[in-house]
Motif scaffolding. Sequence first.
Motif, PDB file in Angstrom:
ATOM      1  N   MET A  24      80.771 -34.015 -18.467  1.00  0.00           N
ATOM      2  CA  MET A  24      80.635 -34.830 -19.664  1.00  0.00           C
ATOM      3  C   MET A  24      81.371 -36.332 -19.593  1.00  0.00           C
ATOM      4  N   GLY A  25      82.396 -36.260 -19.070  1.00  0.00           N
ATOM      5  CA  GLY A  25      83.088 -38.060 -18.915  1.00  0.00           C
ATOM      6  C   GLY A  25      82.072 -38.639 -18.176  1.00  0.00           C
ATOM      7  N   ILE A  72      79.112 -39.963 -20.184  1.00  0.00           N
ATOM      8  CA  ILE A  72      79.611 -40.968 -21.176  1.00  0.00           C
ATOM      9  C   ILE A  72      79.690 -42.445 -20.415  1.00  0.00           C
ATOM     10  N   SER A 127      77.763 -45.689 -20.815  1.00  0.00           N
ATOM     11  CA  SER A 127      78.384 -47.060 -21.167  1.00  0.00           C
ATOM     12  C   SER A 127      77.656 -48.013 -20.184  1.00  0.00           C
ATOM     13  N   ALA A 146      82.313 -46.699 -29.899  1.00  0.00           N
ATOM     14  CA  ALA A 146      81.863 -45.095 -29.928  1.00  0.00           C
ATOM     15  C   ALA A 146      81.859 -44.458 -28.764  1.00  0.00           C
ATOM     16  N   LEU A 147      81.509 -45.283 -27.714  1.00  0.00           N
ATOM     17  CA  LEU A 147      81.663 -44.505 -26.362  1.00  0.00           C
ATOM     18  C   LEU A 147      82.844 -44.584 -25.638  1.00  0.00           C
ATOM     19  N   THR A 148      83.681 -45.413 -26.124  1.00  0.00           N
ATOM     20  CA  THR A 148      85.001 -45.493 -25.621  1.00  0.00           C
ATOM     21  C   THR A 148      86.163 -44.387 -26.372  1.00  0.00           C
ATOM     22  N   ILE A 149      85.572 -44.397 -27.786  1.00  0.00           N
ATOM     23  CA  ILE A 149      86.372 -43.302 -28.484  1.00  0.00           C
ATOM     24  C   ILE A 149      85.902 -41.792 -28.033  1.00  0.00           C
ATOM     25  N   SER A 150      84.779 -41.637 -27.508  1.00  0.00           N
ATOM     26  CA  SER A 150      84.191 -40.303 -26.991  1.00  0.00           C
ATOM     27  C   SER A 150      85.049 -40.132 -25.606  1.00  0.00           C
ATOM     28  N   ARG A 151      85.122 -41.047 -24.866  1.00  0.00           N
ATOM     29  CA  ARG A 151      85.592 -40.718 -23.433  1.00  0.00           C
ATOM     30  C   ARG A 151      87.385 -40.506 -23.699  1.00  0.00           C
ATOM     31  N   TYR A 207      88.560 -39.077 -26.244  1.00  0.00           N
ATOM     32  CA  TYR A 207      88.492 -37.541 -26.896  1.00  0.00           C
ATOM     33  C   TYR A 207      88.605 -36.717 -25.525  1.00  0.00           C
ATOM     34  N   LEU A 208      87.842 -36.902 -24.661  1.00  0.00           N
ATOM     35  CA  LEU A 208      87.874 -36.173 -23.662  1.00  0.00           C
ATOM     36  C   LEU A 208      88.938 -36.397 -22.796  1.00  0.00           C
TER      37      LEU A 208
END
Length: 264
Positions: free
Chosen positions: A1-2, A5, A9, A44-49, A51-52
């Motif tokens: 998933m990373g 993302i 990005s 948002a993309l960095t926050i998702s990254r 989170y993982l």
Amino acid sequence: MGYVIDLVSILVVLAFLAYGSWSDIKTREVSNTVWLLFTPIGAALTISRLYLSPELLWISLGSIVVAASLAFLLFYTGIFGGADAKGLICISISIPTLPENTLVSANFFHPFFPVAVLSNSFLLALSMALYILGRNVFWKYSTRRSLFIGFEKEPSWKKIFVLVSGYKADFKEVEEKIYLYPLEEVVESEDGIERRFNLFVEAEVERQDLLGKLRPYVEKAVIPREIWATPGLPMLVFVTIGFVSALVLGDLIFSIISAFISVL
């Protein structure tokens, strides 16, 4: 998933930088709407990254702070325009650390990906200086004329700087092309009229002011129609190329230093 993302990005950053560069080339302006859309998407993309991979939190925050600080410093010293600074900040928010998708991790000596983008951008921008120098050498030998008639009193360091940052252009051409900025001004004193280099033109208002002051002297043939001018570098274009080169080649300055050391 990373991996996904990071890929998204990269595509998002490329899309916004490509549009910003096109706008910069065409009008020398980039709408703030670009950055207002870019920032939340990148965040948002960095926050998702994060989170993982929560272990990247502090290094990501450090990268954003370093890149933003450099962007503000370059902007307030006049080296960067507003769009250039905002573009670098948006890159740092979107991709603060080296993406998983790149194959050149060995070519980075620090974890701050946007800083590598910045250093690559400046290195690539030097190519413009080489082009300008070549153009001046060609003008000199094709016309058999001195490059610095009327500027004999100017110091050598200014002449060297002008040789790699500006070239001679017809006054009408400078007026019509919004990316050309006058590099000289006329100063009247008790000793008469002097032409001097003005190396730090910051804004469109100053450009128009300088052109307005030069126009009467050109029209009255007090000074030649050919004046020194500098092309306003669309630095955002170099930032975009610097971003791509960082993904494909890594940190160019580090790579050059490493290659030099290996040769020694």
